[in-house]
Motif scaffolding. Sequence first.
Motif, PDB file in Angstrom:
ATOM      1  N   UNK A  43      77.872   6.403 -68.468  1.00 50.39           N
ATOM      2  CA  UNK A  43      78.012   6.537 -66.708  1.00 50.39           C
ATOM      3  C   UNK A  43      77.926   7.513 -66.042  1.00 50.39           C
ATOM      4  N   UNK A  44      77.433   8.738 -66.339  1.00 46.21           N
ATOM      5  CA  UNK A  44      77.284   9.981 -65.408  1.00 46.21           C
ATOM      6  C   UNK A  44      75.784   9.071 -64.655  1.00 46.21           C
ATOM      7  N   UNK A  45      74.945   8.322 -65.262  1.00 46.11           N
ATOM      8  CA  UNK A  45      73.529   8.257 -64.669  1.00 46.11           C
ATOM      9  C   UNK A  45      73.326   7.637 -63.469  1.00 46.11           C
ATOM     10  N   UNK A  46      74.166   6.589 -62.636  1.00 46.88           N
ATOM     11  CA  UNK A  46      73.949   7.046 -61.662  1.00 46.88           C
ATOM     12  C   UNK A  46      74.290   9.082 -60.761  1.00 46.88           C
ATOM     13  N   UNK A  47      74.834   9.476 -61.275  1.00 46.75           N
ATOM     14  CA  UNK A  47      75.141  10.745 -60.642  1.00 46.75           C
ATOM     15  C   UNK A  47      74.874  11.107 -61.165  1.00 46.75           C
ATOM     16  N   UNK A  48      73.581  11.160 -62.249  1.00 43.84           N
ATOM     17  CA  UNK A  48      72.642  11.938 -62.301  1.00 43.84           C
ATOM     18  C   UNK A  48      71.619  11.400 -61.124  1.00 43.84           C
ATOM     19  N   UNK A  49      70.774  10.117 -60.669  1.00 44.60           N
ATOM     20  CA  UNK A  49      70.383   9.810 -60.374  1.00 44.60           C
ATOM     21  C   UNK A  49      70.749  10.408 -58.837  1.00 44.60           C
ATOM     22  N   UNK A  50      71.487  10.021 -58.294  1.00 43.46           N
ATOM     23  CA  UNK A  50      71.768  10.158 -56.757  1.00 43.46           C
ATOM     24  C   UNK A  50      71.829  12.093 -56.783  1.00 43.46           C
ATOM     25  N   UNK A  51      72.384  13.282 -57.804  1.00 45.94           N
ATOM     26  CA  UNK A  51      72.054  14.143 -57.709  1.00 45.94           C
ATOM     27  C   UNK A  51      70.415  14.403 -57.440  1.00 45.94           C
ATOM     28  N   UNK A  52      69.210  14.294 -57.957  1.00 46.35           N
ATOM     29  CA  UNK A  52      67.982  14.341 -58.209  1.00 46.35           C
ATOM     30  C   UNK A  52      68.195  13.672 -56.929  1.00 46.35           C
ATOM     31  N   UNK A  53      67.629  12.677 -57.191  1.00 46.07           N
ATOM     32  CA  UNK A  53      67.343  12.345 -55.346  1.00 46.07           C
ATOM     33  C   UNK A  53      68.074  12.596 -53.785  1.00 46.07           C
ATOM     34  N   UNK A  54      69.072  13.149 -54.659  1.00 50.51           N
ATOM     35  CA  UNK A  54      69.495  13.930 -53.544  1.00 50.51           C
ATOM     36  C   UNK A  54      68.987  15.979 -53.045  1.00 50.51           C
ATOM     37  N   UNK A  55      68.139  15.566 -54.591  1.00 51.94           N
ATOM     38  CA  UNK A  55      67.579  17.259 -54.720  1.00 51.94           C
ATOM     39  C   UNK A  55      66.323  17.058 -53.556  1.00 51.94           C
ATOM     40  N   UNK A  56      65.729  15.496 -54.085  1.00 50.99           N
ATOM     41  CA  UNK A  56      64.366  15.532 -53.307  1.00 50.99           C
ATOM     42  C   UNK A  56      64.244  15.483 -51.852  1.00 50.99           C
ATOM     43  N   UNK A  57      65.863  14.967 -51.684  1.00 44.58           N
ATOM     44  CA  UNK A  57      65.137  14.923 -50.122  1.00 44.58           C
ATOM     45  C   UNK A  57      66.040  16.190 -49.263  1.00 44.58           C
ATOM     46  N   UNK A  58      66.705  16.846 -49.730  1.00 44.26           N
ATOM     47  CA  UNK A  58      66.689  18.292 -49.419  1.00 44.26           C
ATOM     48  C   UNK A  58      65.874  19.193 -49.620  1.00 44.26           C
ATOM     49  N   UNK A  59      64.785  19.038 -50.458  1.00 44.02           N
ATOM     50  CA  UNK A  59      63.521  20.268 -50.466  1.00 44.02           C
ATOM     51  C   UNK A  59      62.401  19.419 -50.527  1.00 44.02           C
ATOM     52  N   UNK A  60      62.600  18.105 -49.933  1.00 41.57           N
ATOM     53  CA  UNK A  60      60.573  18.038 -49.348  1.00 41.57           C
ATOM     54  C   UNK A  60      60.127  18.721 -48.623  1.00 41.57           C
ATOM     55  N   UNK A  61      58.621  18.047 -48.470  1.00 39.37           N
ATOM     56  CA  UNK A  61      58.294  19.041 -46.806  1.00 39.37           C
ATOM     57  C   UNK A  61      58.580  16.865 -46.151  1.00 39.37           C
ATOM     58  N   UNK A  62      57.903  16.961 -45.006  1.00 36.64           N
ATOM     59  CA  UNK A  62      57.726  15.777 -44.107  1.00 36.64           C
ATOM     60  C   UNK A  62      56.656  15.302 -44.232  1.00 36.64           C
ATOM     61  N   UNK A  63      57.235  14.066 -44.985  1.00 43.39           N
ATOM     62  CA  UNK A  63      56.379  12.168 -45.389  1.00 43.39           C
ATOM     63  C   UNK A  63      55.714  13.270 -46.716  1.00 43.39           C
ATOM     64  N   UNK A  64      56.136  13.933 -47.794  1.00 42.91           N
ATOM     65  CA  UNK A  64      55.906  13.993 -49.186  1.00 42.91           C
ATOM     66  C   UNK A  64      56.604  13.267 -50.131  1.00 42.91           C
ATOM     67  N   UNK A  65      55.678  13.026 -50.682  1.00 50.24           N
ATOM     68  CA  UNK A  65      56.011  11.606 -51.723  1.00 50.24           C
ATOM     69  C   UNK A  65      57.429  12.406 -53.020  1.00 50.24           C
ATOM     70  N   UNK A  66      58.038  11.776 -53.557  1.00 46.41           N
ATOM     71  CA  UNK A  66      58.625  12.591 -54.897  1.00 46.41           C
ATOM     72  C   UNK A  66      57.592  13.218 -55.331  1.00 46.41           C
ATOM     73  N   UNK A  67      56.842  12.454 -55.893  1.00 46.99           N
ATOM     74  CA  UNK A  67      56.013  12.695 -57.479  1.00 46.99           C
ATOM     75  C   UNK A  67      55.409  14.225 -56.541  1.00 46.99           C
TER      76      UNK A  67
END
Length: 571
Positions: free
Chosen positions: A514-538
């Motif tokens: 039951x923690x996995x959806x929150x874990x995924x959200x936090x990982x994705x939010x980190x990417x969104x918050x720190x990515x450069x323009x047009x930068x992929x997740x990987x």
Amino acid sequence: MYKYDHIDQTLVDQRVAQFRDQVERRLNGALPEEEFRPLRLQNGLYHQRHAYMLRVAIPYGLLSAKQLRMLALIADKYDRGYGHFTTRQNIQYNWVELEGTPNILADLAKVEMHAIQTSGNCIRNITSDAFAGVAADEYVDPRPICELLRQWSTLHPEFAHLPRKFKFAINGAKEDRTILLCHDVGIELKKDAAGQLLADIYAGGGMGRTPILGSLIKQGLPWQLLPSYLTALLRVYNRFGRRDNLYKARIKILVKALGPEEFARQVEGEWAHIVDGDDNFTQAEWERVAQHFTKPAYKTLLPLSTEQLLAQIGSVEGNERIAFSRWLERNVRSHQVPGYASVILSLKPHGVPPGDVTSAQMNAIADLADQYSFGELRATHEQNLVLADVEQAQLVELWRAAKKQNLVLPNIGLLTDIIACPGGDFCSLANAKSLPIAKAIQERFDDLDYLYDLGEITLNISGCINSCGHHHVGNIGVLGVDKDGEEWYQITLGGEQGNDAAIGKVIGPSFYADEIPDVMTNIINTYVGQRHEDESFISAYRRLGVAPFKEAAYSHAKKKVVSEQAAGGAA
């Protein structure tokens, strides 16, 4: 596509009769389970958590509409009305009864299909590019080589009892859509300046308990010499592979122990004795097989632009135009022939286990293949289906027809295009369930606008260390583990398939389901918050490293502790 000749049909029919006798003897007690087990496994029959599971071979992922209709019939007649497409371009039935399995194999034989060597310690179903023969970036159509090697390896007496299962992948395009380096043997086809067909051989790749990328051990091998060279390779593995330890029995462990250079040297030494033998392919063999992979009767058409295709929607409301536009972007691929395209049918609608398809959908897809794609389709590594040869002018019509079957979700390559094994809901080897985790993530990220903003992210889920969901090569991987009888989930980050194949790294301790959806959200939010323009997740992960993602993944646990402490203080 390849058509059986008399030899093929006789072999498959005899195999059915042989297995029917084995099942009868098992049912009447004349054949004990310990003797029956290796026999059923080499006919693709497993005993799973609730029932028998039958895995049917789809060689290099290629299917006819007629064959798909038979798979639908089998789903209705012998199972529960659906099948599951796997990461190895096979289909599995999870609810078959032992008594009915010979009849299933007999029905498969009527349409030139079988389940031979879809399990057991032998050479498994050979996989390849789902866009073989039509991909715009293709150097060589790999299908004739796939078929020649399928015939060479089927019931090969010398390689029927290898130390462990053995998997081939074959690629002939600029982009690797086969995860070539994660197979026991990967074969990269190319042509030299004179137009001669050559193969580069990679060995020792694999996932599972010890994920390793394969190493190049042979360059520029003439295609005719593939059988003798692969025989030498398999002999070295058969001789020195670890039979005393199930977890160290794969060829990747042998190649790692010897080192790629020494392994290649030993293969060369063995090959020297047989390179001039009778096992090699001939031009006549090539012509016998290659005639089945000629181009269909394409029309002479002008290519259509995206604007021209969107204009076909007409003056309907904007929502339909947007939906079709997204589908064009995510689910339609360029083609070698002007005026044609390849279409990916998504088997990932929200709430449905990834790769599952009902018998009604199978019949509908067969109809679509007949109407729009010369009666053929392909299964992909990502657990979707492809109509490879669709006229661009018919894309709108096809989209509307496929939409009625819930097959047009435009999420190909996005976060919810999840790869997942059946996991603990079915598999007796699994430590944890995969499908509820996939469903929870789909529900959490059920917003196409947001998914499009995130861009390309691969998410793979495995229910155990055997890695049937290929979690090691997902940008985000989820692995089910057992802790004192409870189901937990380990997260890996940084995996990738394709030309830049990479094995993901475990970020730390595992999580409750039951923690996995929150874990995924936090990982994705980190990417969104720190990515450069047009930068992929990987790309962002490689630039930032694991630290910010790991901190975010475990931040919910800290909040939970604080919340519990606050609640205790208030009390």
